[in-house]
Motif scaffolding. Structure first.
Motif, PDB file in Angstrom:
ATOM      1  N   LEU A 218       0.829  -1.200   0.000  1.00 36.61           N
ATOM      2  CA  LEU A 218       0.000   0.000   0.000  1.00 36.61           C
ATOM      3  C   LEU A 218       0.866   1.253   0.000  1.00 36.61           C
ATOM      4  CD1 LEU A 218      -2.783   1.351   0.198  1.00 36.61           C
ATOM      5  CD2 LEU A 218      -2.641   1.076   2.693  1.00 36.61           C
ATOM      6  N   GLN A 219       1.918   1.199   0.823  1.00 33.93           N
ATOM      7  CA  GLN A 219       2.824   2.351   0.853  1.00 33.93           C
ATOM      8  C   GLN A 219       3.501   2.558  -0.514  1.00 33.93           C
ATOM      9  OE1 GLN A 219       5.524   1.596   4.079  1.00 33.93           O
ATOM     10  NE2 GLN A 219       3.980   2.021   5.664  1.00 33.93           N
ATOM     11  N   ASP A 220       3.902   1.432  -1.127  1.00 33.57           N
ATOM     12  CA  ASP A 220       4.524   1.538  -2.449  1.00 33.57           C
ATOM     13  C   ASP A 220       3.555   2.109  -3.469  1.00 33.57           C
ATOM     14  OD1 ASP A 220       6.803   0.473  -1.376  1.00 33.57           O
ATOM     15  OD2 ASP A 220       6.398  -1.589  -2.046  1.00 33.57           O
ATOM     16  N   LEU A 221       2.306   1.661  -3.360  1.00 33.44           N
ATOM     17  CA  LEU A 221       1.300   2.179  -4.283  1.00 33.44           C
ATOM     18  C   LEU A 221       1.052   3.665  -4.044  1.00 33.44           C
ATOM     19  CD1 LEU A 221      -1.308  -0.746  -4.330  1.00 33.44           C
ATOM     20  CD2 LEU A 221       0.202  -0.039  -6.198  1.00 33.44           C
ATOM     21  N   GLN A 222       1.026   4.017  -2.738  1.00 32.00           N
ATOM     22  CA  GLN A 222       0.821   5.437  -2.429  1.00 32.00           C
ATOM     23  C   GLN A 222       1.983   6.285  -2.936  1.00 32.00           C
ATOM     24  OE1 GLN A 222       0.222   5.298   1.801  1.00 32.00           O
ATOM     25  NE2 GLN A 222      -2.012   5.043   1.623  1.00 32.00           N
ATOM     26  N   LEU A 223       3.231   5.773  -2.746  1.00 33.03           N
ATOM     27  CA  LEU A 223       4.391   6.505  -3.264  1.00 33.03           C
ATOM     28  C   LEU A 223       4.343   6.611  -4.775  1.00 33.03           C
ATOM     29  CD1 LEU A 223       7.249   5.033  -1.006  1.00 33.03           C
ATOM     30  CD2 LEU A 223       6.219   7.316  -0.862  1.00 33.03           C
ATOM     31  N   GLU A 224       4.009   5.470  -5.382  1.00 33.08           N
ATOM     32  CA  GLU A 224       3.922   5.474  -6.839  1.00 33.08           C
ATOM     33  C   GLU A 224       2.809   6.398  -7.310  1.00 33.08           C
ATOM     34  OE1 GLU A 224       3.261   2.302 -10.531  1.00 33.08           O
ATOM     35  OE2 GLU A 224       3.347   1.616  -8.450  1.00 33.08           O
TER      36      GLU A 224
ATOM     37  N   GLN B 249      -9.863   8.434 -13.881  1.00 35.91           N
ATOM     38  CA  GLN B 249     -10.527   7.132 -13.740  1.00 35.91           C
ATOM     39  C   GLN B 249      -9.587   6.067 -13.205  1.00 35.91           C
ATOM     40  OE1 GLN B 249     -13.775   6.587 -14.185  1.00 35.91           O
ATOM     41  NE2 GLN B 249     -13.435   4.485 -13.415  1.00 35.91           N
ATOM     42  N   ASP B 250      -8.344   6.051 -13.705  1.00 35.00           N
ATOM     43  CA  ASP B 250      -7.358   5.079 -13.234  1.00 35.00           C
ATOM     44  C   ASP B 250      -7.047   5.283 -11.754  1.00 35.00           C
ATOM     45  OD1 ASP B 250      -5.515   5.191 -16.381  1.00 35.00           O
ATOM     46  OD2 ASP B 250      -7.284   4.021 -15.757  1.00 35.00           O
ATOM     47  N   LEU B 251      -6.968   6.532 -11.314  1.00 37.11           N
ATOM     48  CA  LEU B 251      -6.705   6.837  -9.904  1.00 37.11           C
ATOM     49  C   LEU B 251      -7.836   6.327  -9.015  1.00 37.11           C
ATOM     50  CD1 LEU B 251      -5.003   8.182  -7.744  1.00 37.11           C
ATOM     51  CD2 LEU B 251      -6.172  10.349  -8.253  1.00 37.11           C
ATOM     52  N   SER B 252      -9.056   6.518  -9.456  1.00 36.44           N
ATOM     53  CA  SER B 252     -10.206   6.048  -8.679  1.00 36.44           C
ATOM     54  C   SER B 252     -10.208   4.525  -8.557  1.00 36.44           C
ATOM     55  CB  SER B 252     -11.504   6.531  -9.339  1.00 36.44           C
ATOM     56  OG  SER B 252     -12.623   6.042  -8.639  1.00 36.44           O
TER      57      SER B 252
ATOM     58  N   ASN C  93      -9.873   2.304  -5.081  1.00 38.68           N
ATOM     59  CA  ASN C  93     -10.885   1.291  -4.732  1.00 38.68           C
ATOM     60  C   ASN C  93     -10.245  -0.073  -4.493  1.00 38.68           C
ATOM     61  OD1 ASN C  93     -12.932   3.174  -4.957  1.00 38.68           O
ATOM     62  ND2 ASN C  93     -13.375   2.691  -7.110  1.00 38.68           N
ATOM     63  N   THR C  94      -9.271  -0.389  -5.323  1.00 38.79           N
ATOM     64  CA  THR C  94      -8.585  -1.676  -5.158  1.00 38.79           C
ATOM     65  C   THR C  94      -7.845  -1.748  -3.828  1.00 38.79           C
ATOM     66  OG1 THR C  94      -8.320  -1.893  -7.561  1.00 38.79           O
ATOM     67  CG2 THR C  94      -6.890  -3.243  -6.161  1.00 38.79           C
ATOM     68  N   VAL C  95      -7.140  -0.671  -3.512  1.00 34.52           N
ATOM     69  CA  VAL C  95      -6.409  -0.621  -2.233  1.00 34.52           C
ATOM     70  C   VAL C  95      -7.372  -0.715  -1.054  1.00 34.52           C
ATOM     71  CG1 VAL C  95      -4.978   0.829  -0.761  1.00 34.52           C
ATOM     72  CG2 VAL C  95      -4.457   0.622  -3.209  1.00 34.52           C
ATOM     73  N   ALA C  96      -8.481  -0.007  -1.121  1.00 38.02           N
ATOM     74  CA  ALA C  96      -9.466  -0.037  -0.033  1.00 38.02           C
ATOM     75  C   ALA C  96     -10.045  -1.441   0.140  1.00 38.02           C
ATOM     76  CB  ALA C  96     -10.574   0.975  -0.308  1.00 38.02           C
ATOM     77  N   ALA C  97     -10.315  -2.099  -0.999  1.00 40.40           N
ATOM     78  CA  ALA C  97     -10.872  -3.454  -0.923  1.00 40.40           C
ATOM     79  C   ALA C  97      -9.877  -4.426  -0.305  1.00 40.40           C
ATOM     80  CB  ALA C  97     -11.280  -3.926  -2.315  1.00 40.40           C
ATOM     81  N   LEU C  98      -8.596  -4.301  -0.703  1.00 48.96           N
ATOM     82  CA  LEU C  98      -7.571  -5.163  -0.130  1.00 48.96           C
ATOM     83  C   LEU C  98      -7.422  -4.927   1.371  1.00 48.96           C
ATOM     84  CD1 LEU C  98      -4.802  -4.967  -2.913  1.00 48.96           C
ATOM     85  CD2 LEU C  98      -6.237  -6.958  -2.319  1.00 48.96           C
ATOM     86  N   LYS C  99      -7.448  -3.662   1.746  1.00 55.10           N
ATOM     87  CA  LYS C  99      -7.314  -3.325   3.160  1.00 55.10           C
ATOM     88  C   LYS C  99      -8.501  -3.863   3.966  1.00 55.10           C
ATOM     89  CE  LYS C  99      -6.179   0.570   6.176  1.00 55.10           C
ATOM     90  NZ  LYS C  99      -5.928   2.020   6.240  1.00 55.10           N
ATOM     91  N   SER C 100      -9.689  -3.739   3.443  1.00 54.44           N
ATOM     92  CA  SER C 100     -10.891  -4.229   4.129  1.00 54.44           C
ATOM     93  C   SER C 100     -10.858  -5.752   4.264  1.00 54.44           C
ATOM     94  CB  SER C 100     -12.134  -3.786   3.359  1.00 54.44           C
ATOM     95  OG  SER C 100     -13.309  -4.323   3.941  1.00 54.44           O
ATOM     96  N   GLU C 101     -10.458  -6.435   3.178  1.00 54.67           N
ATOM     97  CA  GLU C 101     -10.392  -7.891   3.217  1.00 54.67           C
ATOM     98  C   GLU C 101      -9.355  -8.376   4.215  1.00 54.67           C
ATOM     99  OE1 GLU C 101      -9.585 -11.652   0.158  1.00 54.67           O
ATOM    100  OE2 GLU C 101      -9.597  -9.575  -0.565  1.00 54.67           O
ATOM    101  N   PHE C 102      -8.230  -7.707   4.243  1.00 57.12           N
ATOM    102  CA  PHE C 102      -7.181  -8.071   5.193  1.00 57.12           C
ATOM    103  C   PHE C 102      -7.645  -7.880   6.637  1.00 57.12           C
ATOM    104  CE2 PHE C 102      -3.214  -8.616   7.157  1.00 57.12           C
ATOM    105  CZ  PHE C 102      -3.083  -7.607   8.092  1.00 57.12           C
ATOM    106  N   GLN C 103      -8.324  -6.741   6.884  1.00 57.83           N
ATOM    107  CA  GLN C 103      -8.804  -6.451   8.240  1.00 57.83           C
ATOM    108  C   GLN C 103      -9.826  -7.500   8.694  1.00 57.83           C
ATOM    109  OE1 GLN C 103      -7.487  -3.985  10.088  1.00 57.83           O
ATOM    110  NE2 GLN C 103      -8.640  -4.808  11.811  1.00 57.83           N
ATOM    111  N   LYS C 104     -10.686  -7.902   7.783  1.00 54.86           N
ATOM    112  CA  LYS C 104     -11.687  -8.915   8.100  1.00 54.86           C
ATOM    113  C   LYS C 104     -11.012 -10.253   8.418  1.00 54.86           C
ATOM    114  CE  LYS C 104     -15.766 -11.251   6.256  1.00 54.86           C
ATOM    115  NZ  LYS C 104     -16.672 -11.403   5.109  1.00 54.86           N
ATOM    116  N   THR C 105     -10.016 -10.617   7.583  1.00 50.68           N
ATOM    117  CA  THR C 105      -9.291 -11.865   7.827  1.00 50.68           C
ATOM    118  C   THR C 105      -8.573 -11.850   9.167  1.00 50.68           C
ATOM    119  OG1 THR C 105      -8.960 -12.149   5.445  1.00 50.68           O
ATOM    120  CG2 THR C 105      -7.519 -13.421   6.920  1.00 50.68           C
ATOM    121  N   LEU C 106      -7.955 -10.718   9.477  1.00 47.78           N
ATOM    122  CA  LEU C 106      -7.238 -10.588  10.749  1.00 47.78           C
ATOM    123  C   LEU C 106      -8.197 -10.687  11.932  1.00 47.78           C
ATOM    124  CD1 LEU C 106      -4.565 -10.076  12.188  1.00 47.78           C
ATOM    125  CD2 LEU C 106      -5.014  -7.618  11.983  1.00 47.78           C
TER     126      LEU C 106
END
Length: 299
Positions: free
Chosen positions: A189-195, A206-209, A213-226
């Motif tokens: 996520l940090q790499d993506l944010q830097l990039e 559109q690409d930024l949006s 959304n992809t980062v948010a979905a990954l973060k949400s899925e990870f939090q749920k798994t944890l």
């Protein structure tokens, strides 16, 4: 042979007590006979006696016989109290409460039944003698029976405990993997944010949006798994603690029974009571297994 409605072991115990009572009764009757014999030898030496002399002799004999009979009745009552104390003590060690019906002690029909039982046991010419080596004390707990069942239950609980420990290690390993995955996702996520910061001027809206959304979905899925892994670990730890407490409680019951159990009493009732305890423990373990099954990962 007359029966008292008891099992073989308890009937033999009754016979032992009746043998003891007959022996005491015989000794006391001999004592009474000796009182009369002593009177004959010491006082009846004259050919004629006056009324006063006869009265004195009879009064003296009455006092001696009264003392002997009273002493025997008192001793019999105390002996019966000690016998009841043994029975009640054994019952209390199994957490039983016995009750007595005093009115049955004057039941003529039952008294006659006991008399017939005594006659059959002690006057039959072909009656087999009771084994003298029979021990009245309770068999030590470690020789079998309830002790064996308790030992098996302890071993089974220990095995369940080991399984729970193994399961807990697996969950801990999964939690560690989840934390590592979290770290990787955070770095990504940090790499993506830097990039995203370095290339935002070149990325279309559109690409930024889509990226956000992809980062948010990954973060949400990870939090749920944890969160799921954390809840599973907590539940298993609680189940393990419960199993440990159950094991300690069973071990404490076994230790108490080994220290206090001295004499055998009502084997059937004792086994039924112990079976009830073991049934409860089995139900607890079944409940633990059902609760653990809910959190086992699907293959």
């Amino acid at each position: 042979m007359a029966e008292l409605g008891l099992n073989e072991h308890h009937q033999n115990e009754v016979i032992n007590y009746m043998r003891f009572a007959r022996s005491k009764r015989g000794l006391r009757l001999k004592t009474v006979d000796s009182c009369f014999q002593d009177l004959k030898e010491s006082r009846l030496v004259e050919e004629t006696f006056t009324v006063d002399e006869v009265s004195e002799v009879l009064n003296g004999l009455q006092a001696v016989v009264h003392s002997e009979v009273e002493s025997e009745l008192i001793n019999t009552a105390y002996t019966n109290v000690l016998l009841l104390r043994q029975l009640f003590s054994q019952a209390e060690k199994w957490y039983l409460k016995l009750q007595t019906d005093i009115s049955e002690l004057e039941n003529r029909e039952l008294l006659e039944q006991v008399a017939e039982f005594e006659k059959a046991e002690f006057t039959s010419s072909n009656k087999k003698s009771i084994i003298d080596s029979m021990k009245p004390k309770l068999a030590p707990l470690h020789e079998g029976g309830a002790a064996e069942l308790l030992n098996k239950e302890i071993i089974r609980l220990q095995e369940e405990n080991e399984k729970l420990k193994s399961r807990l290690k697996t969950i801990e390993s999964q939690a560690t993997d989840a934390l590592d995955e979290k770290s990787k996702l955070e770095r990504a996520l940090q790499d993506l944010q830097l990039e995203h910061g370095s290339q935002k001027d070149f990325i279309k809206a559109q690409d930024l949006s889509d990226l956000e959304n992809t980062v948010a979905a990954l973060k949400s899925e990870f939090q749920k798994t944890l969160n799921d892994q954390t809840e599973n670990q907590k539940s298993l730890e609680e189940n393990l603690a419960t199993a440990k407490h159950d094991l300690l409680r069973v071990q404490e019951q076994l230790s108490m029974a080994e220290k206090e159990l001295e004499k055998k009493f009502q084997q059937t009732a004792a086994f039924r009571n112990m079976k009830e305890i073991l049934t409860k423990k089995n139900d607890q373990i079944k409940d633990l297994r059902k609760r653990l099954a809910k959190y086992e990962p699907e293959d």
